[in-house]
Design an enzyme around this catalytic site. Sequence first.
Site, short mmCIF file in Angstrom:
data_model
loop_
_atom_site.label_atom_id
_atom_site.label_comp_id
_atom_site.label_asym_id
_atom_site.label_seq_id
_atom_site.Cartn_x
_atom_site.Cartn_y
_atom_site.Cartn_z
N HIS A 47 0.58 -1.31 0.23
CA HIS A 47 0.17 -0.05 -0.10
C HIS A 47 1.04 1.32 0.02
O HIS A 47 1.75 1.10 0.49
CB HIS A 47 -0.92 0.17 1.68
CG HIS A 47 -1.61 -0.98 1.00
ND1 HIS A 47 -3.47 -0.75 2.03
CD2 HIS A 47 -2.05 -2.22 0.78
CE1 HIS A 47 -4.27 -2.08 1.60
NE2 HIS A 47 -2.97 -2.68 1.22
N GLU A 49 0.73 3.80 1.80
CA GLU A 49 1.42 4.50 3.21
C GLU A 49 2.75 3.71 3.27
O GLU A 49 3.63 3.71 4.20
CB GLU A 49 0.52 4.55 4.29
CG GLU A 49 -0.90 4.78 3.60
CD GLU A 49 -1.90 4.05 2.89
OE1 GLU A 49 -3.38 4.53 3.26
OE2 GLU A 49 -2.11 3.85 2.16
N CYS A 77 -6.51 2.05 5.90
CA CYS A 77 -7.36 0.69 6.34
C CYS A 77 -6.27 0.40 7.73
O CYS A 77 -5.58 0.80 8.05
CB CYS A 77 -6.76 0.22 5.54
SG CYS A 77 -4.98 -0.79 4.70
N CYS A 80 -2.65 -0.52 6.98
CA CYS A 80 -2.24 1.02 7.16
C CYS A 80 -2.39 1.86 8.65
O CYS A 80 -1.03 2.52 8.98
CB CYS A 80 -1.90 1.64 5.89
SG CYS A 80 -1.30 0.93 4.32
#
Length: 143
Positions: A47, A49, A77, A80
């Site tokens: 992801h 992040e 999410c 993250c």
Amino acid sequence: MSVALAAANKAYKAGEVPIGAVVVSDDNKILAVAHNRREIDRDPVAHSEILAIRQAAKVLGDWRLYGCKIYVTLEPCPMCAGAILQARIKTVYYGAKDPKAGAFGSLLDLRRIPGYNHHLEAFGGIMAKESSALLKKFFKQLR
């Protein structure tokens, strides 16, 4: 946030879910810019992040990103959000809310973990319209 949105556009062009992230130091220097790479890297945790946090930690030479801020085009999410908390990031700024997986207030709020020793601030709605439009465009093309 405009830098994060540019990273999200890069993800979009690469066929990735268009989410971008930028980590900024306490003196407002960009430490890292990343976009989602799950498909490219075939990595479920790639992801934006996570990738930006890893880059920033390398730049600073420390896993503790004290005083840093992260800008993300979509509310993080739970995975993250947990990484953001673990990295000791001070402030999160995000664009669009994520009612399906947002972990800073939309679905749940990991800032409210009882007894957790690190606290951060999170602010949403920054360039939300642009972030949301890019996500909608991406998923419309998939269908």
